[in-house]
Design a protein around this motif. Structure first.
Motif, PDB file in Angstrom:
ATOM      1  N   ARG A  70      82.237  65.074  -5.460  1.00  0.00           N
ATOM      2  CA  ARG A  70      81.747  64.614  -6.759  1.00  0.00           C
ATOM      3  C   ARG A  70      82.851  64.473  -7.806  1.00  0.00           C
ATOM      4  O   ARG A  70      82.561  64.136  -8.962  1.00  0.00           O
ATOM      5  CB  ARG A  70      80.700  65.595  -7.286  1.00  0.00           C
ATOM      6  N   HIS A 118      76.620  72.204   3.337  1.00  0.00           N
ATOM      7  CA  HIS A 118      77.952  71.959   2.788  1.00  0.00           C
ATOM      8  C   HIS A 118      78.281  73.024   1.743  1.00  0.00           C
ATOM      9  O   HIS A 118      77.422  73.421   0.953  1.00  0.00           O
ATOM     10  CB  HIS A 118      78.029  70.581   2.143  1.00  0.00           C
ATOM     11  N   THR A 129      81.234  70.012  -1.759  1.00  0.00           N
ATOM     12  CA  THR A 129      80.352  69.193  -2.590  1.00  0.00           C
ATOM     13  C   THR A 129      81.050  68.776  -3.879  1.00  0.00           C
ATOM     14  O   THR A 129      80.981  67.610  -4.287  1.00  0.00           O
ATOM     15  CB  THR A 129      79.073  69.975  -2.924  1.00  0.00           C
TER      16      THR A 129
END
Length: 60
Positions: free
Chosen positions: A17, A8, A13
């Motif tokens: 998050r 990824h 990512t």
């Protein structure tokens, strides 16, 4: 067991998050003594809840 074909990216990512941050608890003041307390909970200073005394705390 299946494995990912590609890693990824940093962007993907970090987008995932983005919702993981912690939020500070909302603190309000007690109507009786003015001490900070969490909402919908007993006041740790005077022992009152919704304007009535629920428990008696020791006076020191």
């Amino acid at each position: 067991m299946a494995l990912p074909k590609r890693r990824h990216s940093h962007s993907r990512t970090r987008t995932r998050r983005a919702h993981d941050a912690l939020t500070a608890p909302g603190v309000s003041k007690c109507a009786e003594c003015g001490e900070p307390k969490l909402p919908h909970r007993l006041c740790p200073g005077c022992g009152s809840y919704k304007g009535r005394s629920v428990i008696k705390l020791d006076e020191e």
